[in-house]
Design a protein around this motif. Structure first.
Motif, PDB file in Angstrom:
ATOM      1  N   ALA A   1       9.998  -7.008  13.545  1.00 37.67           N
ATOM      2  CA  ALA A   1       8.920  -7.059  12.541  1.00 37.67           C
ATOM      3  C   ALA A   1       9.402  -7.856  11.329  1.00 37.67           C
ATOM      4  O   ALA A   1      10.422  -7.545  10.737  1.00 37.67           O
ATOM      5  N   GLU A   2       8.657  -8.892  10.990  1.00 31.56           N
ATOM      6  CA  GLU A   2       9.052  -9.753   9.874  1.00 31.56           C
ATOM      7  C   GLU A   2       8.500  -9.187   8.571  1.00 31.56           C
ATOM      8  O   GLU A   2       7.492  -8.479   8.570  1.00 31.56           O
ATOM      9  N   ASN A   3       9.155  -9.545   7.495  1.00 33.33           N
ATOM     10  CA  ASN A   3       8.697  -9.150   6.170  1.00 33.33           C
ATOM     11  C   ASN A   3       7.247  -9.600   5.951  1.00 33.33           C
ATOM     12  O   ASN A   3       6.898 -10.737   6.282  1.00 33.33           O
ATOM     13  N   GLU A   4       6.396  -8.715   5.436  1.00 27.70           N
ATOM     14  CA  GLU A   4       4.995  -9.025   5.085  1.00 27.70           C
ATOM     15  C   GLU A   4       4.092  -9.214   6.310  1.00 27.70           C
ATOM     16  O   GLU A   4       2.980  -9.693   6.193  1.00 27.70           O
ATOM     17  N   GLU A   5       4.590  -8.840   7.489  1.00 28.35           N
ATOM     18  CA  GLU A   5       3.789  -9.059   8.692  1.00 28.35           C
ATOM     19  C   GLU A   5       3.016  -7.792   9.065  1.00 28.35           C
ATOM     20  O   GLU A   5       3.524  -6.682   8.913  1.00 28.35           O
ATOM     21  N   TYR A   6       1.790  -7.955   9.546  1.00 34.39           N
ATOM     22  CA  TYR A   6       1.067  -6.811  10.104  1.00 34.39           C
ATOM     23  C   TYR A   6       1.421  -6.708  11.576  1.00 34.39           C
ATOM     24  O   TYR A   6       1.329  -7.696  12.304  1.00 34.39           O
ATOM     25  N   CYS A   7       1.858  -5.544  12.029  1.00 28.70           N
ATOM     26  CA  CYS A   7       2.175  -5.421  13.440  1.00 28.70           C
ATOM     27  C   CYS A   7       2.071  -3.970  13.896  1.00 28.70           C
ATOM     28  O   CYS A   7       1.867  -3.062  13.090  1.00 28.70           O
ATOM     29  N   VAL A   8       2.173  -3.763  15.204  1.00 29.06           N
ATOM     30  CA  VAL A   8       2.143  -2.420  15.774  1.00 29.06           C
ATOM     31  C   VAL A   8       3.571  -2.016  16.145  1.00 29.06           C
ATOM     32  O   VAL A   8       4.277  -2.776  16.803  1.00 29.06           O
ATOM     33  N   LEU A   9       3.993  -0.835  15.705  1.00 24.34           N
ATOM     34  CA  LEU A   9       5.315  -0.306  16.037  1.00 24.34           C
ATOM     35  C   LEU A   9       5.122   1.029  16.749  1.00 24.34           C
ATOM     36  O   LEU A   9       4.141   1.733  16.490  1.00 24.34           O
ATOM     37  N   LYS A  10       6.048   1.371  17.646  1.00 22.41           N
ATOM     38  CA  LYS A  10       5.999   2.694  18.278  1.00 22.41           C
ATOM     39  C   LYS A  10       7.120   3.523  17.634  1.00 22.41           C
ATOM     40  O   LYS A  10       8.297   3.235  17.840  1.00 22.41           O
ATOM     41  N   LEU A  11       6.732   4.519  16.829  1.00 19.04           N
ATOM     42  CA  LEU A  11       7.705   5.206  15.984  1.00 19.04           C
ATOM     43  C   LEU A  11       7.678   6.712  16.194  1.00 19.04           C
ATOM     44  O   LEU A  11       6.616   7.307  16.387  1.00 19.04           O
ATOM     45  N   THR A  12       8.878   7.310  16.135  1.00 21.71           N
ATOM     46  CA  THR A  12       8.989   8.772  16.116  1.00 21.71           C
ATOM     47  C   THR A  12       9.361   9.193  14.702  1.00 21.71           C
ATOM     48  O   THR A  12      10.273   8.618  14.097  1.00 21.71           O
ATOM     49  N   ILE A  13       8.612  10.177  14.178  1.00 22.48           N
ATOM     50  CA  ILE A  13       8.886  10.660  12.823  1.00 22.48           C
ATOM     51  C   ILE A  13      10.138  11.545  12.869  1.00 22.48           C
ATOM     52  O   ILE A  13      10.181  12.506  13.651  1.00 22.48           O
ATOM     53  N   THR A  14      11.121  11.230  12.083  1.00 23.58           N
ATOM     54  CA  THR A  14      12.337  12.052  12.090  1.00 23.58           C
ATOM     55  C   THR A  14      12.345  13.057  10.951  1.00 23.58           C
ATOM     56  O   THR A  14      12.867  14.155  11.084  1.00 23.58           O
ATOM     57  N   LYS A  15      11.756  12.688   9.801  1.00 26.56           N
ATOM     58  CA  LYS A  15      11.739  13.637   8.696  1.00 26.56           C
ATOM     59  C   LYS A  15      10.608  13.293   7.731  1.00 26.56           C
ATOM     60  O   LYS A  15      10.457  12.143   7.329  1.00 26.56           O
ATOM     61  N   LYS A  16       9.810  14.314   7.397  1.00 23.34           N
ATOM     62  CA  LYS A  16       8.751  14.105   6.393  1.00 23.34           C
ATOM     63  C   LYS A  16       9.256  14.593   5.038  1.00 23.34           C
ATOM     64  O   LYS A  16       9.790  15.683   4.929  1.00 23.34           O
ATOM     65  N   LEU A  17       9.082  13.769   4.012  1.00 25.31           N
ATOM     66  CA  LEU A  17       9.483  14.153   2.665  1.00 25.31           C
ATOM     67  C   LEU A  17       8.260  14.689   1.931  1.00 25.31           C
ATOM     68  O   LEU A  17       7.135  14.308   2.261  1.00 25.31           O
ATOM     69  N   PRO A  18       8.468  15.551   0.919  1.00 28.79           N
ATOM     70  CA  PRO A  18       7.300  16.084   0.212  1.00 28.79           C
ATOM     71  C   PRO A  18       6.576  14.985  -0.578  1.00 28.79           C
ATOM     72  O   PRO A  18       7.224  14.073  -1.102  1.00 28.79           O
ATOM     73  N   PRO A  19       5.227  15.055  -0.644  1.00 32.79           N
ATOM     74  CA  PRO A  19       4.449  14.058  -1.401  1.00 32.79           C
ATOM     75  C   PRO A  19       4.894  14.008  -2.860  1.00 32.79           C
ATOM     76  O   PRO A  19       5.280  15.028  -3.415  1.00 32.79           O
ATOM     77  N   LYS A  20       4.852  12.819  -3.430  1.00 29.96           N
ATOM     78  CA  LYS A  20       5.234  12.662  -4.833  1.00 29.96           C
ATOM     79  C   LYS A  20       4.044  12.164  -5.624  1.00 29.96           C
ATOM     80  O   LYS A  20       3.446  11.135  -5.281  1.00 29.96           O
ATOM     81  N   ALA A  21       3.699  12.897  -6.704  1.00 28.38           N
ATOM     82  CA  ALA A  21       2.650  12.403  -7.599  1.00 28.38           C
ATOM     83  C   ALA A  21       3.313  11.474  -8.611  1.00 28.38           C
ATOM     84  O   ALA A  21       4.063  11.911  -9.465  1.00 28.38           O
ATOM     85  N   ILE A  22       3.084  10.188  -8.476  1.00 27.51           N
ATOM     86  CA  ILE A  22       3.739   9.211  -9.344  1.00 27.51           C
ATOM     87  C   ILE A  22       3.101   9.217 -10.724  1.00 27.51           C
ATOM     88  O   ILE A  22       3.749   9.251 -11.750  1.00 27.51           O
ATOM     89  N   ARG A  23       1.796   9.126 -10.735  1.00 31.07           N
ATOM     90  CA  ARG A  23       1.034   9.269 -11.966  1.00 31.07           C
ATOM     91  C   ARG A  23      -0.357   9.716 -11.563  1.00 31.07           C
ATOM     92  O   ARG A  23      -0.652   9.849 -10.362  1.00 31.07           O
ATOM     93  N   LYS A  24      -1.205   9.914 -12.542  1.00 28.12           N
ATOM     94  CA  LYS A  24      -2.556  10.379 -12.220  1.00 28.12           C
ATOM     95  C   LYS A  24      -3.234   9.372 -11.274  1.00 28.12           C
ATOM     96  O   LYS A  24      -3.218   8.176 -11.514  1.00 28.12           O
ATOM     97  N   GLY A  25      -3.753   9.882 -10.201  1.00 30.81           N
ATOM     98  CA  GLY A  25      -4.447   8.980  -9.285  1.00 30.81           C
ATOM     99  C   GLY A  25      -3.532   8.263  -8.315  1.00 30.81           C
ATOM    100  O   GLY A  25      -3.979   7.403  -7.561  1.00 30.81           O
ATOM    101  N   LEU A  26      -2.235   8.537  -8.321  1.00 28.63           N
ATOM    102  CA  LEU A  26      -1.362   7.893  -7.336  1.00 28.63           C
ATOM    103  C   LEU A  26      -0.374   8.897  -6.744  1.00 28.63           C
ATOM    104  O   LEU A  26       0.534   9.376  -7.417  1.00 28.63           O
ATOM    105  N   VAL A  27      -0.599   9.219  -5.448  1.00 28.37           N
ATOM    106  CA  VAL A  27       0.323  10.095  -4.727  1.00 28.37           C
ATOM    107  C   VAL A  27       0.934   9.291  -3.591  1.00 28.37           C
ATOM    108  O   VAL A  27       0.215   8.631  -2.842  1.00 28.37           O
TER     109      VAL A  27
END
Ligand code: ADP
Ligand code: MG
Length: 678
Positions: free
Chosen positions: A54-80
């Motif tokens: 996968a090249e930088n800035e490219e749209y593509c399909v990947l087959k991925l396994t999730i290894t770890k989910k991190l807790p959501p972060k509220a960066i500022r109002k209206g952006l999580v």
């Protein structure tokens, strides 16, 4: 009550009042409607690549396994922002989800997914942003992409679609009889709907689309043909084949082209056949349709039958009057002009003479076939520039009077496949060649930087005695940056066109004013006409040899072609300069096409390919039901076959009342909103 296909859309799971409203916005009110919300594209998850590729800035399909989910972060109002670590088994990548906690929660740790999204990062840390994903266990790896509306996410539509499909399986139905499906190799409807939404292979999606597009075009054709059949089959205006036309031909200032002669033959055959003619005569601007029409009127007059020629504007009506009169008066045929601005006294006189038969041919706007105008024997009605009249007007006209013969002239040539659809209720004659000795209009597209050059070219031609048009899209200045004729003319008189005689022409002027300006221009008393597209329709000034079109991006291909047809009508070499600063790809493409060819049929096909059939079928223009499914490609590929199929169906069962035809008849009536066919 359990939901069924025809329940309100809100019966589907997860569709409440809010989503229901969104669906209604898309004209979807039931699960059935939803099934006909055909994907505009597909996302093919089978094409996945390794993370390393996968090249930088490219749209593509990947087959991925999730290894770890991190807790959501509220960066500022209206952006999580949510993050999850993932791997393709070899390389790691970070999944980043913005403002969509819901989508993030749906991802399971150690779950495997196909994810489509934009990849960023180089060798160090790669990320995939806001991916669209499906479970790797999903049996269907080609996912539909729909036209959406705000508040109706793709996953909701897909889920609703699956439920609608299961409702369909509970009460499967079929609209096409089996013998038709076999003959035209069309799969069953249920299979087709399933596969157009969730195809297992590309091929399945194509086969399904063909079936559904075929059916849509078939409904259109059936409607049009039923309309044609419904028309009266006989006419009392039967003319004599052996009528001598030699004086017409010898008085004509030119010899008819082969195409014109062929058209006259077809028309005369119709006039003598005993059935009312319903013929479309299509040919490019300048192909000489008027002479063909004049021949038809002459033929009718010699048979003691009156003709009416209708035009959409007064300018065009009076021009027709002049042309027909010049061809026919020397032969003793009596021609009159009747429009809204004809003085009352004269009007009364003309009406009187139409009633007594002392006038053979009347030209005018469609006021001339109103109820209060009576004819002794109106047997031939000719309408010009038919694209302004829709199918329902045609239907209304066909009901009028004593089944007169009709000839419809159109200067918007369209490909045969499209003509079959739009004018399916008519026979079609096309004139494909222009009279000899006419050199094609040279066409150039330039940017505003070249405007000065364009005008010095224009002035040079004026100095040689030619005349010119300058076309702007607007009448008055507005908030847009578009040129408006009024201020443009004012400005040009003081600058680029100083010392030349110019005049304004636009649609908001009174008919008499327009008439006066056009009159002056055609007599050569004016050098330049600064105008809107009112000149589009049928204006004929052979000395006009230059046209400049401002904001050319505002005009469609066919419209540009029409406009350009106002020049190059005489013996002078003519030029059309399109000015636009628009860099839009579509616009550039249009400018290229219009500069490269002057063949109206070719341009129409390109226009169809670029715009899609929707625009051609716009109900304002043709009064046809809008096509939702068939694409330009489908129309080109299927129309001939569909036409044949429709003819066979109706030959076997003209009212479609046999049990196996009931379903398609119902659908056809529904498609036409019952207006045309019932
Ligand atoms: P259309 O209505 O198809 O756009 P017109 O009937 O107005 O075209 O014809 C365009 C011009 O060509 C007119 O000036 C007409 O006199 C001229 N013309 C028509 N037929 C011929 C022909 N066979 N040979 C030469 N000139 C012709
Ligand atoms: Mg014409």
């Amino acid at each position: 009550m359990a939901a069924n296909l025809f329940s309100e859309i809100e019966y589907l799971k997860g569709v409440g009042k809010a989503k229901g409203e969104k669906y209604r916005k898309l004209s979807i009110t039931s699960p059935y409607d939803l099934l006909y919300h055909i994907p505009r594209d597909y996302m093919d998850f089978r094409t996945h690549i390794p993370v390393a590729q996968a090249e930088n800035e490219e749209y593509c399909v990947l087959k991925l396994t999730i290894t770890k989910k991190l807790p959501p972060k509220a960066i500022r109002k209206g952006l999580v922002i949510c993050h999850a670590a993932a791997t393709d088994g070899i390389d790691d990548i970070l999944v980043v989800v913005y403002n969509n906690v819901y989508a993030f929660h749906a991802l399971k740790e150690f779950g495997t997914y196909y994810m489509y999204g934009k990849v960023t990062g180089g060798f160090t840390r790669k990320e995939i942003h806001s991916p669209v994903y499906i479970s790797a266990e999903s049996p269907v790896l080609i996912q539909p992409v729909y036209k959406l509306t705000q508040g109706l996410p793709i996953n909701t539509v897909r889920a609703n679609m699956k439920q609608a499909l299961s409702l369909l399986e509970e009460m499967p139905f079929e609209t096409l009889p089996e013998y038709i499906r076999e003959k035209y190799e069309l799969p069953e409807l249920v299979w087709s709907l399933k596969n157009i939404h969730f195809p297992e292979t590309n091929n399945a999606a194509e086969i399904a689309r063909r079936r559904i597009a075929f059916e849509e075009l078939l409904k259109l054709q059936l409607g049009m043909l039923m309309l044609k059949i419904r028309k009266k089959k006989t006419t009392s205006y039967i003319m004599d084949k052996s009528t001598d036309m030699s004086d017409f031909y010898s008085a004509l200032p030119f010899q008819l082209t082969e195409g014109q002669a062929h058209a006259v033959d077809e028309i005369i055959a119709d006039l003598c056949s005993g059935s009312p003619m319903n013929r479309l005569l299509q040919g490019d601007v300048g192909s000489g349709k008027t002479a063909v029409a004049a021949a038809a009127c002459c033929f009718a007059a010699k048979n003691g039958i009156q003709s009416a020629v209708m035009a959409p504007t007064e300018i065009l009506a009076s021009q027709h009057y002049k042309t027909f009169n010049s061809f026919l008066e020397p032969l003793g045929i009596r021609v009159a002009l009747l429009t809204g601005s004809t003085p009352a006294k004269q009007k009364a006189e003309i009406r009187e003479k139409l009633q007594t038969g002392e006038i053979d041919l009347v030209a005018g706007t469609h006021a001339i076939i109103q109820k209060d105008v009576e004819y002794k024997a109106l047997g031939l009605v000719i309408t010009d520039e038919q694209h302004r009249f829709g199918v329902s007007q045609r239907a209304a006209l066909a009901e009028k009077g004593d089944s007169p013969h009709r000839l419809i002239m159109s200067a918007t040539p369209i490909p045969r496949t499209l003509a079959l659809n739009i004018f399916g209720d008519l026979d079609v004659t096309s004139i494909r060649q222009l009279p000899k000795g006419r050199s094609p209009v040279k066409t150039y597209a330039v940017t505003g930087k070249k405007r000065d050059g364009a005008f010095s070219f224009l002035r040079a031609r004026l100095d040689e005695g030619r005349q010119a048009y300058v076309v702007c899209p607007m009448i008055e200045d507005s908030e847009s940056e578009l040129f408006a004729v009024k201020s443009y003319a004012e400005n040009a008189e003081k600058t680029t066109l100083k010392g030349y005689t110019t005049a304004l022409l636009h649609g908001r002027m009174k008919a008499a004013e327009k008439e006066e300006v056009m009159g002056k221009f055609s007599r050569g008393e004016l050098q330049v006409l600064i105008c809107t597209t009112v000149v589009e329709v049928g204006v004929d000034v052979p000395n006009a040899a230059v046209m400049i079109i401002e904001n050319a991006e505002r005009f469609g291909l066919s419209q540009l072609h029409q406009l350009r047809g106002r020049v190059g009508r005489g013996q002078y070499e003519s030029t059309c300069i399109l000015i636009t600063d628009n860099k839009n790809e579509d616009c550039i493409q249009r400018m290229k096409i219009i500069s490269a060819t002057t063949d109206g049929f070719k341009i129409a096909q390109e226009d169809l390919n670029m715009r899609g059939p929707g625009d051609f079928f716009g109900s304002a223009q043709h009064g046809l039901p809008p096509l939702k499914i068939a694409s330009a490609y489908d129309i080109s590929m299927l129309s001939e076959e569909v036409r044949r199929c429709a003819e066979e169906l109706l030959r076997d069962d003209p009212t479609l009342d046999k049990p196996e035809h009931k379903a398609i008849k119902m659908d056809t009536l529904k498609f036409f909103n019952k207006e045309v066919v019932s």
